[in-house]
Design a protein around this motif. Structure first.
Motif: not given
Length: 70
Positions: A41-68
């Motif tokens: 929720s904090r990422y979605k709202s923009g509250e977290i301005r500098r996401p960790s690389a790990d969190s970014y990769k985790r969300v990216q993995g979910v996003y890519q898996a859903m689009h595949v």
């Protein structure tokens, strides 16, 4: 002028928005990414301005898996 890529925080907002628009709840995104609902929720709202690389990769993995799957 050189084109600048959007910051990682904006990319995360867009990925999460896309997943939510596809019918996936923030709670489900969090579960699949191994993050807390509050963090998603904090990422979605923009509250977290500098996401960790790990969190970014985790969300990216979910996003890519859903689009595949589509």
């Amino acid at each position: 002028m050189a084109r600048r890529d959007p910051p990682a925080s904006q990319e995360l907002e867009l990925m999460i928005s896309g997943l939510v628009a596809s019918g996936i709840s923030r709670a489900e995104i969090a579960r699949r990414a191994g993050l807390t609902r509050a963090t998603v929720s904090r990422y979605k709202s923009g509250e977290i301005r500098r996401p960790s690389a790990d969190s970014y990769k985790r969300v990216q993995g979910v996003y890519q898996a859903m689009h595949v799957r589509k």
